[in-house]
Design an enzyme around this catalytic site. Structure first.
Site, mmCIF file in Angstrom:
data_model
loop_
_atom_site.group_PDB
_atom_site.id
_atom_site.type_symbol
_atom_site.label_atom_id
_atom_site.label_comp_id
_atom_site.label_asym_id
_atom_site.label_seq_id
_atom_site.Cartn_x
_atom_site.Cartn_y
_atom_site.Cartn_z
ATOM 1 N N ASP A 37 29.626 7.948 28.796
ATOM 2 C CA ASP A 37 28.723 8.970 29.308
ATOM 3 C C ASP A 37 28.394 9.921 28.148
ATOM 4 O OD1 ASP A 37 27.127 10.534 30.918
ATOM 5 O OD2 ASP A 37 28.558 10.664 32.564
HETATM 6 C C1 BGC Z 1 25.570 12.116 33.384
HETATM 7 C C2 BGC Z 1 25.091 10.698 33.532
HETATM 8 C C3 BGC Z 1 23.744 10.512 32.875
HETATM 9 C C4 BGC Z 1 23.837 10.961 31.432
HETATM 10 C C5 BGC Z 1 22.538 10.808 30.694
HETATM 11 C C6 BGC Z 1 25.457 12.609 31.964
HETATM 12 O O1 BGC Z 1 25.715 13.968 31.893
HETATM 13 O O2 BGC Z 1 26.915 12.194 33.823
HETATM 14 O O3 BGC Z 1 25.013 10.363 34.894
HETATM 15 O O4 BGC Z 1 23.367 9.176 32.953
HETATM 16 O O5 BGC Z 1 24.204 12.326 31.409
HETATM 17 O O6 BGC Z 1 21.586 11.656 31.205
#
Ligand code: BGC
Length: 765
Positions: free
Chosen positions: A284
């Site tokens: 993530d």
């Molecule tokens: C979130 C994800 C997301 C990623 C990219 C993160 O903060 O937890 O769900 O895909 O950001 O935007």
């Protein structure tokens, strides 16, 4: 003899297509391996490490720098950039690199890309896989048309705690149902062949247990027994793997003490070995660097080392792989093999996405670029309206105040009534608020009589300075709360005045979209006080009151439920939300949505989930004063149970008929009921089947959903709804993590929600 030869020949001929397919799959699999190994051999260490980076334009990586890195094969994928022209520039840069390894482009396409569909919890309220397929296919097509190859979707985290702001994104609280939605969405996004435009690679997230973060506090950790994990939280991720998901995004959080990003057990043992996941594993956002905050790495170098060794393939956002891996390899702390393994997965994903065959597969030619990327012709409004209508859940309808009378004077009130931004919900990709239909717009369209449509804002979403400070912090959330310059009293008075002039009041209240979002956990689940006051003031007018709720989580709204004559849960219903809501309010569409979560009466009851254990002292309705497993200062049970949702017609459910009362392994047990539409109009409902293992080696839930069927019945019509169960449906993970069905008594329950069910018993031998 001749007969046997003939039979053999026929069998061979019948299996020829299957054999041919298998052979061609093997040939293409070996062609892929050959291609990747060949490419890998030509790559320098820096080029390999570059492939392990998923990056975006920003302060940390300015556009020019990222373009240069692309031209030098120092980045593998780009996210947060959309639109063919923009992406083409990056791909052109990559095509100028020594080995011409294409980039892939990814984005958070969670519930629609350009045309926004209902948020996850809304899609999950449809109990309709065709609706989910339609939403997924449309999103994939639109994302692909904008040059994207991968979407960070579906979000499949189970949560039993509505305080978590991301409850809005997932499929709700039930593992079995969520697994079905997950598989459906993965298949919809990826299509049957990922190598063609129109299909995009899905990246399921957030592996694993993100929704179990303690206390519903985002980013908090989860500590959980293995049987619970396997039984109640892992099934959706596993379903994604079984459906052939191309990528898996790891969660931020620590599981039993070890952050997912560096969790060897989670990645290597569970995902790779047990589940045989063959795709790409991505972190993530900034999660590798976060290993330092987690306190498992003392610095960035150690963080990068832990993550790559645990089996992470691609790091999102942070630059630690770029900065630390070269020296980690040179010093021998990380092996060439560990790097190569990760690179293979990235190249493999690009191969599967069809990018080696054509790096511009989804970007297309300049001549095909749309003149205006927001052009109305690029939307799929009909599909969005269709799915949105199915996602609406009627929670109360006293004295048939709904459907609304088209000749009535209608007062539309509330801070969310005219909002075109909130109705899109969070993570609304590049959906445009200007193209969204608000509830007010929808009602106006349906009524077609402006002189009978009154409006007052009545209140802001909140007047709590602390909450406003959070929601309106610059850049903290995609949505801000509009603050009306008028005093609360004058707004309230205006609303009351407007209500007095109307025959019926429709109050559109709930949460601004920023309240149900990442990092937006709530300690309370009520309607913000400002809006709660508005509802009581409207109630005091004595006018029929319809609540249209817009929110991303289960709320505790007992007082508002009591005050209102009708309550319609609409979640954040997307671009066509307003029209879809009006369809239901005026009765042009008979609602059939069912809750995929339990609504608690108060926040103190959380976690409230329908599939809880019985405990030694279950609640006794006939003796509420007994010492039982409940809160003595709150009424027992949820406000609205899992699976609940009304219709404009009524249904009756007969007792259950079983085809047998003793079930041997290998046999099938049929359970059926007769469902009758006893009301005045045609309507659909969802018949739900639950089971309970009465006595087993570990305590089993009081109910577990195992089957459901959506049926449509004309007024007065009845249908027999039959379900088949077998040993497979009775299996669970025991204390030794064996997945088995244990002999003994079972209960089978069928109803139109999880609370009001008919019951029958059988025995498994
Ligand atoms: C979130 C994800 C997301 C990623 C990219 C993160 O903060 O937890 O769900 O895909 O950001 O935007």
């Amino acid at each position: 003899m001749r007969k046997i030869a003939w039979l053999v020949l026929m069998t061979l001929l019948a299996s020829a297509p299957v054999l041919a397919q298998r052979l061609s799959d093997q040939t293409s699999a070996s062609a892929k391996v050959h291609f990747i190994e060949n490419l890998l051999q030509q790559m320098t260490l820096d080029e390999k490490i570059g492939q392990l980076r998923l990056n975006c334009v920003g302060v940390q990586s300015p556009r020019e720098q990222l373009l240069q890195e692309a031209a030098a094969s120092r980045v593998g994928g780009i996210f947060y950039a959309v639109g063919r022209a923009d992406l083409r520039e990056f791909q052109d840069a990559a095509m100028g690199s020594r080995l011409k390894i294409p980039l892939f482009f990814a984005y958070d396409v969670i519930h629609g890309h350009r045309t926004i569909f209902p948020i996850g919890i809304g899609l999950a309220s449809t109990w309709d896989m065709d609706a989910v397929t339609l939403a997924g296919r449309t999103a994939a097509q639109e994302a692909s048309d904008d040059g994207l190859d991968m979407v960070f979707s579906p979000m499949v985290d189970i949560t039993r705690d509505p305080r978590w702001g991301r409850a809005s994104e997932g499929w709700g609280e039930d593992a079995w149902l969520s697994a079905r939605y997950t598989a459906t969405m993965v298949e919809a996004l990826q299509g049957s062949n990922l190598g063609v435009a129109g299909n995009v690679m899905a990246s399921a997230k957030h592996f694993a247990l993100y929704g179990a973060a303690e206390g519903g506090r985002d980013y908090n950790s989860a500590d959980m027994s293995l049987p619970r994990m396997y039984q109640d939280y892992l099934p959706p991720y596993r379903a994604a793997v079984r459906a052939g998901v191309g990528a898996m995004m790891l969660t931020y959080i620590a599981i039993n003490g070890v952050p997912a990003t560096s969790n060897t057990w989670l990645i290597r043992d569970l995902l790779r070995k047990q589940w045989r996941f063959k795709g790409l594993i991505i972190s993530d956002f900034n999660a590798v660097a976060d290993l330092v905050s987690h306190g498992v790495a003392s610095n960035g170098r150690e963080a990068a080392m832990l993550a790559i060794k645990a089996g992470l393939n691609m790091s999102m956002f942070d630059t630690l792989f770029r900065d630390e891996l070269p020296d980690l390899v040179r010093s021998g702390a990380v092996s060439q093999e560990e790097i190569d393994d990760a690179v293979r997965e990235v190249l493999g994903a690009k191969y599967d996405m069809g990018l080696f065959a054509d790096p511009y597969l989804r970007i297309g030619a300049v001549s095909d670029d749309p003149q205006d990327i927001h052009d109305e012709s690029r939307l799929h409004r009909e599909q969005a309206r269709d799915v949105a209508r199915k996602s609406l859940v009627l929670l109360k309808n006293q004295r048939n105040v709904l459907p609304l009378d088209r000749t009535a004077v209608i007062a539309v009130v509330g801070p969310l009534a005219k909002s075109r931004l909130d109705i899109l919900g969070n993570w609304s990709a590049i959906g445009s608020a200007a193209q969204a239909v608000s509830v007010y717009d929808g009602i106006a369209n349906a009524l077609g009589a402006p002189e009978r449509l009154l409006y007052a804002r009545g209140a802001d979403v909140t007047d709590d300075p602390q909450v406003l400070n959070f929601l309106n912090a610059p850049g903290a959330n995609p949505a801000d709360v509009e603050v009306d310059p008028r005093s609360p009293t004058s707004m309230l008075q205006e609303a009351v005045e407007v209500a007095r002039h109307a025959d019926v009041v429709v109050a559109v209240v709930g949460e601004s979209r920023g309240m149900s979002y990442e990092g937006a956990s709530r300690a309370s689940l009520g309607l913000p006080a400002y809006q709660a006051r508005l509802i009581q003031a409207l109630k005091a007018t004595g006018k029929p009151l319809v609540l249209v709720l817009m929110n991303g989580r289960a709320l505790s709204i007992g007082k508002e439920h009591d005050a209102a004559d009708a309550v319609l849960e609409t979640w954040y219903s997307g671009t066509e939300g307003g029209n879809a809501i009006a369809d239901v309010l005026f009765g042009d569409y008979n609602p059939s949505g069912k809750l995929p979560v339990t609504f608690p009466r108060s926040v103190g009851q959380v976690p409230t989930y329908y599939n809880h254990l019985n405990t030694n002292r279950p609640y006794q309705a006939n003796d509420p004063r007994a010492q039982t497993s409940r809160y003595f200062d709150e009424e027992y049970g949820p406000l609205y149970p899992f699976g609940f949702g009304l219709s404009y017609t009524q249904f009756s459910v007969s007792d259950i008929t079983l085809t047998r009362h003793n079930l041997n392994r290998g046999e099938v047990l049929g359970a059926s009921v007769v469902v009758k539409n006893t009301g005045p109009r045609a309507g659909a409902t969802v018949v739900q089947l639950y089971i309970r293992d009465i006595s087993a080696s570990i305590s089993r839930p009081v109910k577990e959903l195992k089957r459901y069927r959506r049926i449509m019945l004309q007024a007065g019509e009845e249908k027999t709804v039959s379900f088949n169960l077998s040993e497979q449906d009775l299996k669970f993970y025991n204390a030794k993590l064996e997945y088995a069905a244990e002999a003994g008594a079972f209960s089978v329950m069928i109803g139109l929600d999880s609370r009001d069910v008919k019951e029958a018993r059988f025995e498994l031998f």
